[in-house]
Design a protein around this motif. Sequence first.
Motif, PDB file in Angstrom:
ATOM      1  N   ALA A 168       0.808  -1.212   0.000  1.00 42.11           N
ATOM      2  CA  ALA A 168       0.000   0.000   0.000  1.00 42.11           C
ATOM      3  C   ALA A 168       0.843   1.265   0.000  1.00 42.11           C
ATOM      4  CB  ALA A 168      -0.920  -0.002   1.221  1.00 42.11           C
ATOM      5  N   THR A 169       2.012   1.254   0.631  1.00 41.94           N
ATOM      6  CA  THR A 169       2.781   2.482   0.820  1.00 41.94           C
ATOM      7  C   THR A 169       4.101   2.509   0.068  1.00 41.94           C
ATOM      8  OG1 THR A 169       3.868   1.572   2.785  1.00 41.94           O
ATOM      9  CG2 THR A 169       1.788   2.732   3.124  1.00 41.94           C
ATOM     10  N   GLY A 170       4.511   1.431  -0.555  1.00 43.24           N
ATOM     11  CA  GLY A 170       5.784   1.408  -1.261  1.00 43.24           C
ATOM     12  C   GLY A 170       6.928   1.003  -0.343  1.00 43.24           C
ATOM     13  N   PRO A 171       8.176   1.079  -0.831  1.00 45.72           N
ATOM     14  CA  PRO A 171       9.323   0.621  -0.058  1.00 45.72           C
ATOM     15  C   PRO A 171       9.494   1.398   1.242  1.00 45.72           C
ATOM     16  CG  PRO A 171       9.914   0.954  -2.359  1.00 45.72           C
ATOM     17  CD  PRO A 171       8.551   1.547  -2.176  1.00 45.72           C
ATOM     18  N   GLU A 172       9.851   0.687   2.297  1.00 47.29           N
ATOM     19  CA  GLU A 172      10.175   1.349   3.555  1.00 47.29           C
ATOM     20  C   GLU A 172      11.683   1.534   3.638  1.00 47.29           C
ATOM     21  OE1 GLU A 172       8.888  -1.049   6.759  1.00 47.29           O
ATOM     22  OE2 GLU A 172      10.018  -2.799   6.133  1.00 47.29           O
ATOM     23  N   VAL A 173      12.100   2.528   4.408  1.00 51.88           N
ATOM     24  CA  VAL A 173      13.522   2.839   4.532  1.00 51.88           C
ATOM     25  C   VAL A 173      14.073   2.157   5.775  1.00 51.88           C
ATOM     26  CG1 VAL A 173      15.239   4.665   4.747  1.00 51.88           C
ATOM     27  CG2 VAL A 173      13.178   5.040   3.366  1.00 51.88           C
ATOM     28  N   VAL A 174      15.193   1.477   5.608  1.00 55.59           N
ATOM     29  CA  VAL A 174      15.858   0.760   6.689  1.00 55.59           C
ATOM     30  C   VAL A 174      17.278   1.302   6.798  1.00 55.59           C
ATOM     31  CG1 VAL A 174      16.676  -1.497   7.466  1.00 55.59           C
ATOM     32  CG2 VAL A 174      14.462  -1.302   6.331  1.00 55.59           C
ATOM     33  N   VAL A 175      17.729   1.521   8.028  1.00 50.71           N
ATOM     34  CA  VAL A 175      19.053   2.082   8.280  1.00 50.71           C
ATOM     35  C   VAL A 175      19.900   1.089   9.058  1.00 50.71           C
ATOM     36  CG1 VAL A 175      20.305   3.864   9.577  1.00 50.71           C
ATOM     37  CG2 VAL A 175      18.323   4.486   8.212  1.00 50.71           C
ATOM     38  N   SER A 176      21.167   0.967   8.678  1.00 49.93           N
ATOM     39  CA  SER A 176      22.127   0.146   9.417  1.00 49.93           C
ATOM     40  C   SER A 176      23.316   1.002   9.827  1.00 49.93           C
ATOM     41  CB  SER A 176      22.627  -1.020   8.567  1.00 49.93           C
ATOM     42  OG  SER A 176      21.623  -1.983   8.363  1.00 49.93           O
ATOM     43  N   ALA A 177      23.844   0.710  11.017  1.00 55.17           N
ATOM     44  CA  ALA A 177      25.040   1.380  11.515  1.00 55.17           C
ATOM     45  C   ALA A 177      26.226   0.428  11.395  1.00 55.17           C
ATOM     46  CB  ALA A 177      24.853   1.818  12.965  1.00 55.17           C
ATOM     47  N   VAL A 178      27.206   0.788  10.555  1.00 54.07           N
ATOM     48  CA  VAL A 178      28.421  -0.015  10.408  1.00 54.07           C
ATOM     49  C   VAL A 178      29.447   0.586  11.368  1.00 54.07           C
ATOM     50  CG1 VAL A 178      30.120  -0.952   8.795  1.00 54.07           C
ATOM     51  CG2 VAL A 178      27.828  -0.366   7.986  1.00 54.07           C
ATOM     52  N   ILE A 179      29.469   0.090  12.589  1.00 51.03           N
ATOM     53  CA  ILE A 179      30.331   0.636  13.643  1.00 51.03           C
ATOM     54  C   ILE A 179      31.655  -0.122  13.610  1.00 51.03           C
ATOM     55  CG2 ILE A 179      30.568   1.060  16.103  1.00 51.03           C
ATOM     56  CD1 ILE A 179      27.496   1.176  16.250  1.00 51.03           C
ATOM     57  N   GLU A 180      32.700   0.568  13.169  1.00 58.77           N
ATOM     58  CA  GLU A 180      33.990  -0.080  12.914  1.00 58.77           C
ATOM     59  C   GLU A 180      35.042   0.456  13.865  1.00 58.77           C
ATOM     60  OE1 GLU A 180      37.983  -0.359  11.179  1.00 58.77           O
ATOM     61  OE2 GLU A 180      36.821   1.490  11.342  1.00 58.77           O
ATOM     62  N   GLN A 181      35.910  -0.438  14.321  1.00 56.06           N
ATOM     63  CA  GLN A 181      36.986  -0.045  15.221  1.00 56.06           C
ATOM     64  C   GLN A 181      38.136  -1.023  15.100  1.00 56.06           C
ATOM     65  OE1 GLN A 181      36.560  -0.544  19.599  1.00 56.06           O
ATOM     66  NE2 GLN A 181      37.051   1.635  19.751  1.00 56.06           N
ATOM     67  N   GLY A 182      39.288  -0.521  14.698  1.00 50.92           N
ATOM     68  CA  GLY A 182      40.503  -1.328  14.665  1.00 50.92           C
ATOM     69  C   GLY A 182      40.397  -2.596  13.855  1.00 50.92           C
ATOM     70  N   GLY A 193      20.275 -17.150  15.496  1.00 55.39           N
ATOM     71  CA  GLY A 193      21.585 -17.778  15.603  1.00 55.39           C
ATOM     72  C   GLY A 193      22.618 -17.179  14.678  1.00 55.39           C
ATOM     73  N   GLY A 194      22.215 -16.266  13.784  1.00 55.68           N
ATOM     74  CA  GLY A 194      23.135 -15.595  12.883  1.00 55.68           C
ATOM     75  C   GLY A 194      23.491 -14.212  13.396  1.00 55.68           C
ATOM     76  N   LEU A 195      24.212 -13.455  12.562  1.00 54.73           N
ATOM     77  CA  LEU A 195      24.672 -12.126  12.944  1.00 54.73           C
ATOM     78  C   LEU A 195      24.138 -11.072  11.980  1.00 54.73           C
ATOM     79  CD1 LEU A 195      28.415 -12.942  13.757  1.00 54.73           C
ATOM     80  CD2 LEU A 195      26.539 -12.651  15.383  1.00 54.73           C
ATOM     81  N   THR A 196      24.021  -9.843  12.474  1.00 56.40           N
ATOM     82  CA  THR A 196      23.529  -8.741  11.655  1.00 56.40           C
ATOM     83  C   THR A 196      24.106  -7.436  12.167  1.00 56.40           C
ATOM     84  OG1 THR A 196      21.525  -7.677  10.782  1.00 56.40           O
ATOM     85  CG2 THR A 196      21.471  -8.364  13.082  1.00 56.40           C
ATOM     86  N   LEU A 197      24.096  -6.413  11.316  1.00 54.13           N
ATOM     87  CA  LEU A 197      24.448  -5.068  11.758  1.00 54.13           C
ATOM     88  C   LEU A 197      23.307  -4.491  12.587  1.00 54.13           C
ATOM     89  CD1 LEU A 197      25.830  -3.627   8.393  1.00 54.13           C
ATOM     90  CD2 LEU A 197      27.179  -4.016  10.459  1.00 54.13           C
ATOM     91  N   PRO A 198      23.589  -3.565  13.505  1.00 54.77           N
ATOM     92  CA  PRO A 198      22.500  -2.838  14.166  1.00 54.77           C
ATOM     93  C   PRO A 198      21.636  -2.161  13.111  1.00 54.77           C
ATOM     94  CG  PRO A 198      24.585  -2.439  15.281  1.00 54.77           C
ATOM     95  CD  PRO A 198      24.914  -3.171  14.014  1.00 54.77           C
ATOM     96  N   THR A 199      20.368  -2.524  13.065  1.00 58.16           N
ATOM     97  CA  THR A 199      19.490  -2.105  11.974  1.00 58.16           C
ATOM     98  C   THR A 199      18.114  -1.755  12.508  1.00 58.16           C
ATOM     99  OG1 THR A 199      20.657  -3.551  10.414  1.00 58.16           O
ATOM    100  CG2 THR A 199      18.468  -2.840   9.767  1.00 58.16           C
ATOM    101  N   GLY A 213      19.745   6.722  17.355  1.00 56.77           N
ATOM    102  CA  GLY A 213      19.166   5.764  18.287  1.00 56.77           C
ATOM    103  C   GLY A 213      19.834   4.407  18.218  1.00 56.77           C
ATOM    104  N   LEU A 214      20.177   3.966  17.007  1.00 57.98           N
ATOM    105  CA  LEU A 214      20.875   2.691  16.844  1.00 57.98           C
ATOM    106  C   LEU A 214      22.217   2.715  17.559  1.00 57.98           C
ATOM    107  CD1 LEU A 214      20.349   1.701  13.098  1.00 57.98           C
ATOM    108  CD2 LEU A 214      19.592   0.424  15.094  1.00 57.98           C
ATOM    109  N   ILE A 215      22.976   3.792  17.355  1.00 50.51           N
ATOM    110  CA  ILE A 215      24.294   3.893  17.975  1.00 50.51           C
ATOM    111  C   ILE A 215      24.160   3.930  19.492  1.00 50.51           C
ATOM    112  CG2 ILE A 215      26.337   5.350  18.216  1.00 50.51           C
ATOM    113  CD1 ILE A 215      25.880   6.235  15.308  1.00 50.51           C
ATOM    114  N   ALA A 216      23.228   4.732  19.994  1.00 53.12           N
ATOM    115  CA  ALA A 216      23.039   4.833  21.448  1.00 53.12           C
ATOM    116  C   ALA A 216      22.684   3.493  22.057  1.00 53.12           C
ATOM    117  CB  ALA A 216      21.956   5.862  21.751  1.00 53.12           C
ATOM    118  N   ALA A 217      21.876   2.714  21.381  1.00 43.84           N
ATOM    119  CA  ALA A 217      21.436   1.419  21.906  1.00 43.84           C
ATOM    120  C   ALA A 217      22.583   0.424  22.030  1.00 43.84           C
ATOM    121  CB  ALA A 217      20.334   0.844  21.034  1.00 43.84           C
ATOM    122  N   THR A 218      23.637   0.585  21.228  1.00 45.71           N
ATOM    123  CA  THR A 218      24.763  -0.348  21.293  1.00 45.71           C
ATOM    124  C   THR A 218      25.620  -0.140  22.532  1.00 45.71           C
ATOM    125  OG1 THR A 218      26.305   1.080  20.057  1.00 45.71           O
ATOM    126  CG2 THR A 218      24.867  -0.397  18.774  1.00 45.71           C
ATOM    127  N   GLY A 219      25.597   1.087  23.088  1.00 44.25           N
ATOM    128  CA  GLY A 219      26.423   1.384  24.248  1.00 44.25           C
ATOM    129  C   GLY A 219      27.805   1.907  23.913  1.00 44.25           C
TER     130      GLY A 219
END
Length: 310
Positions: A168-182, A193-199, A213-219
């Motif tokens: 009814a409304t078309g594609p929804e927008v989904v955001v992922s945070a690729v938090i990278e360090q070292g 049982g699998g893995l995913t990016l914060p999304t 909000g995604l970044i804040a939720a990760t801590g």
Amino acid sequence: MTDTPQFDRRALRDAFGSFMTGVTVVTCRDAAGQPLGFTANSFSSVSLDPPLLLVSIARSSANYAAFTGAGGFAVNILSEGQKDISNTFARPVEDRFASVYWKDSDNGSPLIGNVSAWFDCALHHCIEAGDHAILIGRVLGFAATPAPGLGYYRGSYFTPADTATRLATGPEVVVSAVIEQGGQVLLADDGTGGLTLPTARVGRDGVSATLAGLIAATGVEAAPGFIYSVYEDVARGHQHISFLCPATGGVAATGSYVDLDPKALEDVTDPAMRVLLERLAEESRVGNYGIYFGDQNSGQVALVAKGKTP
């Protein structure tokens, strides 16, 4: 005897994932009478006369001995509003039943409330098959409700209500945070049982607020970064935007850091997301970054200046 060909495990798992399934929680009681359960989408009817069904359990499961040794089990087909129950029974939670309404069946197996359907079974046969065992159950009792079932496809849940909304409304927008360090990236359990990016899906507050909000939720401490990829996931009706967000500190409250290495990324269940991370691993190695545009299968990478993140 024909030799079994050696397949890429990740590619084979993705191919299996192209079959849309329902989501169930399989339950029993162990020898001490404690309730046990696990999330499974390996459910199928087998026979009407006699009434038989099957599910499978990994031989590596902590519950393997209890389920294969029990006299029976129940299959609870989750309804579309029970994603949280699926996630709870897919994770190593100390007491998976603590936050779930349930009761015993006539034969002692836990039945979860508000499901789409349930089947109470006696163990008819147990067949070892590779790294799993197939539990064939003889149906002793069952019930079905009008509640639509919860679906699973290519690493993500779907529901009839979601599908109707997207049409009814078309594609929804989904955001992922690729938090990278070292040389590592923060990944979370996807509930199966699998893995995913914060999304997360973008709500009324917009993309920037959803990312924050995604970044804040990760801590962890990470600045909302720059767009790393934009692609349309046609199969799910998503417009997917990922942001590269270098971490500056903090301890992850959810998930954990995983090496940016193809072997370490094998458990990322979304194929497009895994390709994105494999690209990041290569670009981090050579110091030449780009921004991906396309769909979940193919597209192009627009390069930015060498040595600079996009």
